[in-house]
Design a protein around this motif. Structure first.
Motif, mmCIF file in Angstrom:
data_model
loop_
_atom_site.group_PDB
_atom_site.id
_atom_site.type_symbol
_atom_site.label_atom_id
_atom_site.label_comp_id
_atom_site.label_asym_id
_atom_site.label_seq_id
_atom_site.Cartn_x
_atom_site.Cartn_y
_atom_site.Cartn_z
ATOM 1 N N VAL A 293 1.483 -6.236 -10.198
ATOM 2 C CA VAL A 293 1.940 -7.334 -10.398
ATOM 3 C C VAL A 293 2.884 -7.766 -10.162
ATOM 4 O O VAL A 293 4.101 -7.374 -10.716
ATOM 5 N N VAL A 294 3.700 -8.890 -9.692
ATOM 6 C CA VAL A 294 4.706 -9.674 -8.670
ATOM 7 C C VAL A 294 5.277 -10.578 -9.468
ATOM 8 O O VAL A 294 4.505 -11.485 -9.665
ATOM 9 N N TYR A 295 6.586 -10.593 -10.422
ATOM 10 C CA TYR A 295 6.998 -11.617 -11.411
ATOM 11 C C TYR A 295 7.887 -12.587 -10.320
ATOM 12 O O TYR A 295 7.756 -13.506 -10.662
ATOM 13 N N SER B 276 1.112 -1.818 -0.504
ATOM 14 C CA SER B 276 0.168 -0.327 0.097
ATOM 15 C C SER B 276 0.910 0.704 0.001
ATOM 16 O O SER B 276 0.650 2.466 -0.042
ATOM 17 N N VAL B 277 2.345 1.245 0.109
ATOM 18 C CA VAL B 277 2.622 2.030 0.538
ATOM 19 C C VAL B 277 3.404 2.538 -1.360
ATOM 20 O O VAL B 277 3.885 3.890 -1.329
ATOM 21 N N PHE B 278 3.067 2.104 -2.064
ATOM 22 C CA PHE B 278 3.665 2.232 -3.598
ATOM 23 C C PHE B 278 2.690 3.559 -3.485
ATOM 24 O O PHE B 278 3.255 3.915 -4.484
ATOM 25 N N ASP B 279 1.315 3.383 -3.256
ATOM 26 C CA ASP B 279 1.108 4.444 -3.971
ATOM 27 C C ASP B 279 0.787 5.846 -3.703
ATOM 28 O O ASP B 279 1.020 6.731 -4.622
ATOM 29 N N ALA B 280 1.372 5.917 -2.623
ATOM 30 C CA ALA B 280 2.032 7.515 -1.927
ATOM 31 C C ALA B 280 3.103 7.862 -2.814
ATOM 32 O O ALA B 280 3.667 8.990 -2.906
ATOM 33 N N ALA B 281 4.269 6.163 -2.713
ATOM 34 C CA ALA B 281 5.910 6.773 -2.997
ATOM 35 C C ALA B 281 5.924 7.404 -4.527
ATOM 36 O O ALA B 281 6.629 8.346 -4.961
ATOM 37 N N LEU C 36 10.359 -7.969 -8.296
ATOM 38 C CA LEU C 36 10.625 -7.367 -9.549
ATOM 39 C C LEU C 36 8.695 -6.993 -9.470
ATOM 40 O O LEU C 36 7.983 -8.627 -9.416
ATOM 41 N N ALA C 37 8.617 -6.390 -9.248
ATOM 42 C CA ALA C 37 6.784 -5.956 -9.218
ATOM 43 C C ALA C 37 6.560 -4.740 -10.477
ATOM 44 O O ALA C 37 7.101 -3.754 -10.721
ATOM 45 N N ILE D 177 1.389 -9.319 0.775
ATOM 46 C CA ILE D 177 0.396 -9.407 -0.085
ATOM 47 C C ILE D 177 -0.560 -10.528 0.169
ATOM 48 O O ILE D 177 -1.356 -11.075 -0.530
ATOM 49 N N GLY D 178 -0.402 -11.208 1.233
ATOM 50 C CA GLY D 178 -0.649 -12.457 1.896
ATOM 51 C C GLY D 178 -0.841 -13.872 1.093
ATOM 52 O O GLY D 178 0.210 -14.041 -0.148
#
Length: 281
Positions: A270-272, A151-156, A260-261, A280-281
């Motif tokens: 998407v996580v590769y 969830s931190v990536f959107d703000a980042a 790598l996302a 992400i559970g």
């Protein structure tokens, strides 16, 4: 018609070579033509010399060139660490910029054994490589302890966009940023070339003030092979990109243990590879 933007207003890395310039353009909008000033990101040949010997010429934005020189030297394996770089001098000339880098004699001896003429272009980090072995150079797997709430990536990425001053003025640059696990964006570098921006970030990180084992690299571009290679050279465990990766990039991420996302946007990704670093559970 062209007017130079003063260096102090442009974020230029060296005096007298602005990172952007202003042109008078004709803008057509809904059938009406107006004359307007438009700012364009500068792109100049940057020659990298090691101990007086020319090694590479890249097209780059003339800002943060010290960082670029360090990051390029590290990601290309020319030096093993920043301590092997003894000095950097940046000189502007009529045809571009020359960055003179003094490196340790042992590093220079290694360089001479694999000399190559690298003619770089925006969007191509491998142009001019002489052999397939050079192309497929694989750094050691990273030893990262990074753990991120996605969830931190959107703000980042929003913060990264807000700190892209050249993009705001010109609309023509990529950026690479360094993200701490708490979501703090601490470093941003821009360039017309996505790989140049990441090299500049690598150079900035070489000061040692950030723990590269616990943070993440975020980029405004696709996740190509050389972006993964440079991330691994930094020692970072996560590369998050707004666009997708190539198949070769995924194989490189697997080989170097990089998470790598791709398609990181609007609360999704998407996580590769190596999903365990993203909660992400």
């Amino acid at each position: 018609m062209r007017r130079d933007v003063p260096a102090e207003d442009s974020g230029a890395g060296i005096e007298d070579v602005p990172a952007q310039r202003t042109f008078v353009v004709r803008r057509w909008r809904h059938g009406t033509v107006t004359a307007e000033d438009d700012r364009l990101a500068e792109e100049v040949p940057v020659a990298l010399e090691y101990n007086g010997i020319s090694h590479a010429v890249m097209l780059a934005t003339p800002a943060d060139l010290d960082d670029f020189a360090i990051g390029f030297s590290l990601s290309e394996g020319i030096v093993d660490n920043a301590r092997e770089i003894y000095g950097i001098d940046v000189e502007a000339g009529g045809n571009g910029v020359t960055v003179k880098i003094e490196i340790a004699s042992a590093a220079f001896a290694r360089l001479k054994t694999r000399r190559r003429a690298l003619a770089g272009r925006t969007g191509c980090g491998l142009c001019g490589t002489e052999s397939l072995d050079d192309v497929m150079r694989v750094p050691r797997p990273v030893q990262s302890t990074a753990s991120f709430d996605p969830s931190v990536f959107d703000a980042a990425f929003a913060a990264l966009h807000n700190r892209q001053t050249l993009l705001r003025d010109t609309g023509a640059t990529h950026a690479a940023g360094w993200l701490r696990a708490d979501g703090t964006l601490v470093l941003v570098r821009e360039d017309v070339g996505r790989h140049n921006a990441l090299d500049k970030l690598a150079g900035a990180l070489s000061s040692g003030n950030e723990d590269t084992k616990t943070g993440a690299v975020i980029v405004t571009s696709r996740a190509s092979y050389e972006m993964v290679l440079k991330t691994a050279s930094i020692g970072a465990g996560i590369l998050a990109a707004v666009s997708g990766p190539t198949a070769l990039a995924v194989r490189m991420a697997e080989a170097t243990a990089v998470t790598l996302a791709g398609f990181v946007r609007s609360g999704s990704l998407v996580v590769y590879t190596r999903p365990e670093r993203l909660r992400i559970g």
